[in-house]
Design an enzyme around this catalytic site. Structure first.
Site, PDB file in Angstrom:
ATOM      1  N   ASP A  52       0.861  -1.171   0.000  1.00 42.27           N
ATOM      2  CA  ASP A  52       0.000   0.000   0.000  1.00 42.27           C
ATOM      3  C   ASP A  52       0.912   1.239   0.000  1.00 42.27           C
ATOM      4  O   ASP A  52       2.140   1.153   0.057  1.00 42.27           O
ATOM      5  CB  ASP A  52      -0.986  -0.031   1.174  1.00 42.27           C
ATOM      6  CG  ASP A  52      -2.216   0.840   0.906  1.00 42.27           C
ATOM      7  OD1 ASP A  52      -2.179   1.648  -0.038  1.00 42.27           O
ATOM      8  OD2 ASP A  52      -3.199   0.725   1.648  1.00 42.27           O
TER       9      ASP A  52
HETATM   10  C1  BGC Z   1      -5.200   3.016   0.359  1.00 41.31           C
HETATM   11  C2  BGC Z   1      -5.490   1.903  -0.613  1.00 41.31           C
HETATM   12  C3  BGC Z   1      -5.497   2.413  -2.024  1.00 41.31           C
HETATM   13  C4  BGC Z   1      -4.182   3.124  -2.317  1.00 41.31           C
HETATM   14  C5  BGC Z   1      -4.091   3.661  -3.719  1.00 41.31           C
HETATM   15  C6  BGC Z   1      -3.966   3.815  -0.060  1.00 41.31           C
HETATM   16  O1  BGC Z   1      -3.774   4.931   0.738  1.00 41.31           O
HETATM   17  O2  BGC Z   1      -5.002   2.479   1.637  1.00 41.31           O
HETATM   18  O3  BGC Z   1      -6.719   1.304  -0.291  1.00 41.31           O
HETATM   19  O4  BGC Z   1      -5.686   1.361  -2.916  1.00 41.31           O
HETATM   20  O5  BGC Z   1      -4.041   4.199  -1.403  1.00 41.31           O
HETATM   21  O6  BGC Z   1      -4.938   4.717  -3.908  1.00 41.31           O
END
Ligand code: BGC
Length: 742
Positions: free
Chosen positions: A297
């Site tokens: 993430d």
């Molecule tokens: C979130 C994810 C998301 C990613 C990309 C992160 O901050 O936790 O769920 O897929 O950002 O946008």
């Protein structure tokens, strides 16, 4: 119904040695053998669009790329993946242009011409695409108890994402909603692992049924039970419960062959999941047999150093994450991950064969998405984008999600009366759609399409005389007196309360209660004596106990999406008979966040004899009323094969009211005695029937060993013989379960 059952038996039964990456296709192997270390590590690096953009679209519908930054990333640094919107949704043409420009550089100007895999968050429909079909968030979808409908929403989502030229979704979310304050609660299918497993699998099957589309399970693992209730915070939970509650939906989704998985930004029992060889490699790859791409993430490799503090520096953080098993780092702004990884290989700390494993998986995913054959947007898919029939599915999903929590008979409303509409959510599109809608937070309504309507707009369309006064802001005081004044002259007051959109940590709260100005508004309107219907538009169960008992009716609408206002009005006026059921326990008090599948000793009363009876949530898991009534009768239990625990359970359901309605029949199993304290019950089946007035149907369930099993201390399913109760409605039937295999 057997999905979860299957999983329980197989999880842990598959060989526990980490999967050794087999050979990929000839094309992938050939490419790999031709790649330099820098090119390989580039494939493992993912940047956000902002990092290569000159400026956001700011309403223009086009993101301007910075040609130098783009070439530095793709040509000089060999980056393999990009993600995200630049602040706001783009129209289809805006995405087409952007993806085309990026793929032009990737395929024509890099040495090997490897296309970029672009990833996006399509969390409840295709939220970063203008005019896309926007569904209820998962929490609302869970309330429908309708896997086929969820599958359909997944399919539409995939088609619409693909129509933009993007092949990779960071979803569906498979996190469990085990802490009601958690700001991502609404992204989950609720608190029950059985329900979440079946609906999660349906969502995956829907998305991955669209050829060349790749869905990601996220966020692996244990994200949804943060001890503090905050985002990206530690979970402290014994492993057998991590497995029984949180691993179950991931294991189940494996049946749909997911392309990728994204890792939980939090920690399990002191170990950040991004650094856990155990969870990423031994369990995910070894036990579950996952062969797709593991993507981190946002910035999470860096955070191993700066936040979790288990790495002295970024180099150590990089080593830990790669050794744990990640394939791609969402860095997402810079090349530090790539630099450190190259030097770790050059210094002999990480073998190049380990890099090859990840690159092989990434290239295989690109191949599976058809990117090597044609990396450009398929213009013909525009014909399948935002179809009226897709919008009808959004309407159906919203209608089936709405959950009637309380009703003294005021609902459905009579036509022709005078109604007061008040509350901050009445005139808010954000409170209908929540986070991940046209922007990350979903709050900036200038980006919402013109044809979206608020609940107030929709009520104006109905055959009633509407007076409106906001009465309170979401957080601030408003003109309660003016609302009270209007309430006195109305036949019914509709008080629309809740939350406007938020995503991730921005939605952290320190108090689960509805904000005080909203509570005071509800109390003041109820005190006028005008019958008061409270409509809740919210991403999690904000506490309402100060006024709930005095409201004439309470309607939980979750964040129902683009068709939410119409669906709520349909329920209020009886055009739709509500059938949603709560997919979580709605707490009454801040210190009683106890799920339905708690242990017996967690809810003893306060009397000296400490009897059962101390479980007193506002509304229980599975609760939801209808405008008709259903009666259950004639429960029958048959063993279907001798010397097995195979049972067929049948029950008669009759619509005893005067309206057609939909009833969800929930079957729970209670293990009376177990070596590890058993929960008071576990959901093990659900069936839905549509019945005309006076009509009956027989509903059938099948149970087998896995339905009587739980995950034991060894992390494996355990079947302990003994007396089990089957619970359906008010019926209980005891069975003597034996273990025929020992
Ligand atoms: C979130 C994810 C998301 C990613 C990309 C992160 O901050 O936790 O769920 O897929 O950002 O946008």
């Amino acid at each position: 119904m057997k999905y979860m059952a299957l999983t329980l038996l197989t999880a842990g039964a598959i060989a526990s040695a980490p999967t050794v990456n087999g050979q990929a296709s000839e094309r992938v192997e050939h490419l790999l053998s031709d790649m330099t270390l820098e090119e390989k590590v580039g494939q493992m690096t993912q940047l956000t669009l902002t990092a290569v953009a000159a400026r956001p679209s700011q309403g223009s519908g086009r993101v301007e790329l910075d040609p130098d930054l783009l070439r530095e990333a793709l040509v000089d640094r060999h980056i393999g993946s990009l993600l995200n919107a630049h602040d706001e949704a783009l129209p289809l043409e805006g995405w087409h242009e952007l993806i085309t420009e990026i793929q032009d550089v990737a395929t024509n100007e890099t040495r090997l011409g490897i296309p970029i895999v672009y990833g996006i968050d399509a969390i409840h429909g295709t939220g970063y695409m203008m005019d896309a079909t926007i569904f209820p968030h998962n929490l609302g979808l869970a309330a429908t108890f309708n896997p086929e409908l969820v599958r359909r929403t997944g399919e539409i989502t995939a088609v619409e994402v693909l129509a933009s030229g993007i092949t990779w979704n960071f979803g569906p979310v498979l996190d469990m909603g085990r802490h009601p304050a958690w700001p991502r609660f609404y992204e989950t299918f609720g608190e029950d692992p059985y329900l979440a497993s079946i609906l999660g699998r349906a969502a995956f099957e829907g998305q991955q049924s669209v050829e060349t589309f790749g869905a990601s399970m996220k966020h692996y693992l244990g994200y949804g039970q943060p001890y503090s209730g905050r985002d990206r915070a530690p979970t402290y939970l014994p492993e057998y419960l991590v497995r029984e509650i949180h691993l179950a939906p991931f294991a189940e989704a494996m049946h749909a062959d997911p392309a990728a998985v994204m890792v939980n930004s939090g920690e399990i029992n002191g170990v950040p999941v991004h650094a856990s060889y155990y969870w990423l490699t031994e369990v995910l790859r070894g036990e579950l047999g996952f062969e797709g791409v593991i993507v981190t993430d946002w910035m999470d490799v860096i955070f191993l150093h700066t936040r979790h503090r288990i790495a002295r520096d970024l180099r150590e953080a990089t080593r830990l994450a790669v050794e744990a098993g990640i394939d791609m780092s969402m860095t997402p702004y810079d090349f530090a991950f790539a630099d450190h990884l190259i030097s770790l290989v050059q210094d002999g700390v990480i073998p190049e064969s380990r890099i090859d494993e990840s690159v092989r998986r990434i290239l295989t995913m690109k191949e599976r998405m058809g990117l090597f054959d044609d990396p450009y947007p398929d213009q013909s898919l525009s014909d399948d984008f935002a179809l009226p029939e897709s919008r009808a599915v959004a309407r159906q999903a919203a209608a089936e999600s709405i959950t009637l929590l309380q009703n003294d008979g005021i609902l459905p409303l009579q036509e022709g009366g005078r109604i007061l509409v008040t509350g901050p959510a009445a005139r808010s599109l954000s409170a209908l759609n929540g986070g991940w809608t046209h922007t990350w937070q979903g709050v900036d309504e200038q980006f919402f399409p013109d044809d979206y309507v608020t609940l107030l707009d929709e009520l104006h369309e109905r055959n009633v005389t509407v007076a409106y006064e906001e009465g309170a802001g979401f957080l601030e005081k408003g003109n309660i007196e003016a609302a009270v004044d209007l309430a006195r002259h109305a036949d019914v007051a509709i008080v629309v309360l809740g939350e406007q959109g938020y995503s991730e940590w921005v939605g952290d709260i320190s108090d689960l209660a509805l904000p005080e100005p909203q509570i005071q508004l509800a109390e003041a309107i109820i005190a006028t004596g005008t019958p008061t219907v409270v409509v809740l538009l919210q991403g999690r169960p904000r506490l309402i106990s100060r006024f709930a008992d005095d409201a004439a009716a309470i309607v939980m609408a979750y964040w129902p999406g683009m068709e939410g206002a119409q669906a709520i009005a349909d329920v209020l006026f009886g055009d739709v008979n509500p059938s949603g059921r709560l997919p979580f326990t709605y707490p009454r008090a801040a210190n009683e966040l106890i799920p339905y599948d708690h242990r017996f000793v967690e809810t003893l009363n306060t009397g000296f004899d400490r009897q059962a009876g101390g479980f007193n949530p506002q509304y229980e898991f599975g609760h939801g009323l209808s405008y008709t009534t259903f009666e259950y009768s004639d429960l029958e239990v048959h063993r279907t094969m001798a010397r097995t625990n195979r049972y067929r359970i049948e029950i008669q359901v009759t619509n005893t009211g005067d309206r057609a309605g939909r009833e969800h029949v929930l079957l729970y199993v209670r293990q009376n005695v177990a070596s590890l304290t058993p929960p008071v019950k576990r959901l093990r089946g659900f069936q839905s029937v549509n019945l005309e007035p006076g009509e009956s149907a027989r509903v059938t369930f099948e149970l087998d060993d896995p339905d009587f099993s739980y995950i034991g201390l060894e992390g494996m399913p355990v079947l302990e013989p003994g007396v089990f109760d089957i619970l359906i409605g008010d019926f209980t039937e005891s069975l003597n379960v034996l273990n025929y295999f020992q």
